[in-house]
Design a protein around this motif. Structure first.
Motif, PDB file in Angstrom:
ATOM      1  N   ASP A   1      58.926  48.121  25.800  1.00 23.81           N
ATOM      2  CA  ASP A   1      58.755  47.134  24.729  1.00 23.81           C
ATOM      3  C   ASP A   1      58.517  45.771  25.375  1.00 23.81           C
ATOM      4  O   ASP A   1      59.413  45.203  26.009  1.00 23.81           O
ATOM      5  CB  ASP A   1      60.008  47.103  23.854  1.00 23.81           C
ATOM      6  CG  ASP A   1      59.906  46.108  22.700  1.00 23.81           C
ATOM      7  OD1 ASP A   1      58.813  45.556  22.485  1.00 23.81           O
ATOM      8  OD2 ASP A   1      60.935  45.883  22.029  1.00 23.81           O
TER       9      ASP A   1
ATOM     10  N   GLY B   1      58.147  42.025  25.053  1.00 30.22           N
ATOM     11  CA  GLY B   1      58.497  40.952  24.145  1.00 30.22           C
ATOM     12  C   GLY B   1      58.158  39.594  24.715  1.00 30.22           C
ATOM     13  O   GLY B   1      57.722  39.455  25.863  1.00 30.22           O
TER      14      GLY B   1
ATOM     15  N   VAL C   1      54.596  49.228  23.813  1.00 31.70           N
ATOM     16  CA  VAL C   1      54.263  48.421  22.639  1.00 31.70           C
ATOM     17  C   VAL C   1      54.202  46.965  23.047  1.00 31.70           C
ATOM     18  O   VAL C   1      55.023  46.475  23.820  1.00 31.70           O
ATOM     19  CB  VAL C   1      55.260  48.650  21.481  1.00 31.70           C
ATOM     20  CG1 VAL C   1      55.188  50.101  21.024  1.00 31.70           C
ATOM     21  CG2 VAL C   1      56.677  48.291  21.852  1.00 31.70           C
TER      22      VAL C   1
ATOM     23  N   ASP D   1      53.887  46.040  18.773  1.00 36.05           N
ATOM     24  CA  ASP D   1      55.340  46.049  18.852  1.00 36.05           C
ATOM     25  C   ASP D   1      56.013  46.064  17.485  1.00 36.05           C
ATOM     26  O   ASP D   1      56.971  46.812  17.260  1.00 36.05           O
ATOM     27  CB  ASP D   1      55.851  44.876  19.696  1.00 36.05           C
ATOM     28  CG  ASP D   1      55.397  43.508  19.203  1.00 36.05           C
ATOM     29  OD1 ASP D   1      54.512  43.440  18.326  1.00 36.05           O
ATOM     30  OD2 ASP D   1      55.930  42.502  19.721  1.00 36.05           O
TER      31      ASP D   1
ATOM     32  N   GLY E   1      61.888  48.180  18.509  1.00 38.09           N
ATOM     33  CA  GLY E   1      60.609  48.261  19.205  1.00 38.09           C
ATOM     34  C   GLY E   1      60.609  49.338  20.273  1.00 38.09           C
ATOM     35  O   GLY E   1      59.640  50.102  20.407  1.00 38.09           O
TER      36      GLY E   1
END
Length: 307
Positions: free
Chosen positions: A11, A13, A73, A115, A291
């Motif tokens: 994930d 971010g 993602v 995401d 996520g």
């Protein structure tokens, strides 16, 4: 459980890149988190993702629990069919062939997803949106975006980017967003937005968690948080009036603030639509894991397709 039940989920971010090996129940092992190093440029973030995937795949093999597929993602505009990160303003990406980069590095089936859409998939499968056919799932992280579920189906939209609620102009129109527009919700009510509001009042650079920790005795924290929740409620009212969900789910890292987020936001949300019954507003039990869990679901799907 056999070794073929395991996948690697990643994930990406705005603050960190999280990776973990997941089993079929969402249980984690071999978790590792590295910072999203914006200051080193967009190419360095691509390298960090590739290196993290290589590291975790090798660690899983050494642990005797090899993975059968990878799910990554990422934020922004994602062409999931082509496996390309088309655009991410927070990172500076344009047309990054992420699927090919990852799959060629580890020689495993790889899925690339958005995401927030992945988080919405996890919420609909495992979380607070499970069993509800019409929902608006709003992910509050470094930025803000949403997933719209209508009639039990995720709304895809003409360009594949519905739910960009973070860029609804419900805030101060003097404030310019990273996207180039003005007054965007995520400039006020995301984790980065909360930190920005507090810094503007105090000159202190702290994160949203620090602001929350100061709510009992810091008037500036209270004022920043009030502005953030009131602006969030306006964005939710706009989203709810357009999509008419039965339930609105607040997910992502900031949702872990619990009642400190939910109570003032719900009050302003309900006040914003006095002529109708407001949809139910809840926080996600998955929190910041949504996520990652969604990336795992995508990885498992591509593994099944690949045989």
């Amino acid at each position: 459980m056999t070794e073929t039940d395991l996948v690697l989920a990643v994930d990406v971010g705005g603050t960190s890149i999280k990776a973990a090996v997941l089993d079929t129940e969402g249980g984690e092992r071999l978790r590792r988190v590295v910072p999203t190093a914006f200051d080193q440029g967009p190419e360095s973030i691509v390298t960090a993702i590739r290196d993290l995937v290589l590291d975790r795949v090798a660690a899983a093999s050494d642990d005797g629990s090899p993975v059968r597929a990878v799910g990554v993602v990422v934020p922004g505009v994602v062409d999931t069919e082509a496996g390309i990160a088309r655009y991410a303003s927070n990172i500076g990406w344009r047309d990054v062939p992420m699927r090919d980069i990852v799959s060629s590095a580890v020689d495993l089936p790889t899925a690339i997803g958005h995401d927030v859409q992945a988080a919405g998939l996890a919420e609909a499968t495992l979380g607070a949106a499970h069993g509800v056919s019409d929902t608006l799932i709003v992910v509050l992280g470094t930025g803000i975006a949403a997933v719209v579920v209508s009639g039990g189906q995720v709304v895809r939209g003409a360009a594949g980017i519905p739910g960009e609620i973070g860029h609804i102009p419900v805030g101060d129109l003097e404030t310019r967003c990273r996207c180039g527009a003005f007054g965007c919700l995520e400039m006020f009510s995301s984790a980065r937005g909360v930190a920005r509001l507090y810094a503007e009042r105090t000159g202190s650079a702290v994160d949203a968690t620090d602001v929350l920790a100061r709510l009992d005795d810091d008037p500036d924290a209270v004022a920043a948080w009030q502005q953030a929740t009131e602006t969030l409620a306006r964005g939710l009212v706009a989203g709810a009036l357009i999509t008419d969900p039965a339930r609105v789910v607040l997910a992502g890292g900031l949702s872990q603030a619990g009642d400190a987020l939910l109570d003032p936001t719900r009050q302003a949300f309900e006040a914003g639509m006095p002529w109708r019954t407001a949809p139910e507003l809840v926080t996600s039990p998955l929190g910041a894991r949504a996520g990652l869990l969604g990336a795992g679901i995508l990885a498992r799907t591509v593994a099944e397709v690949s045989g």
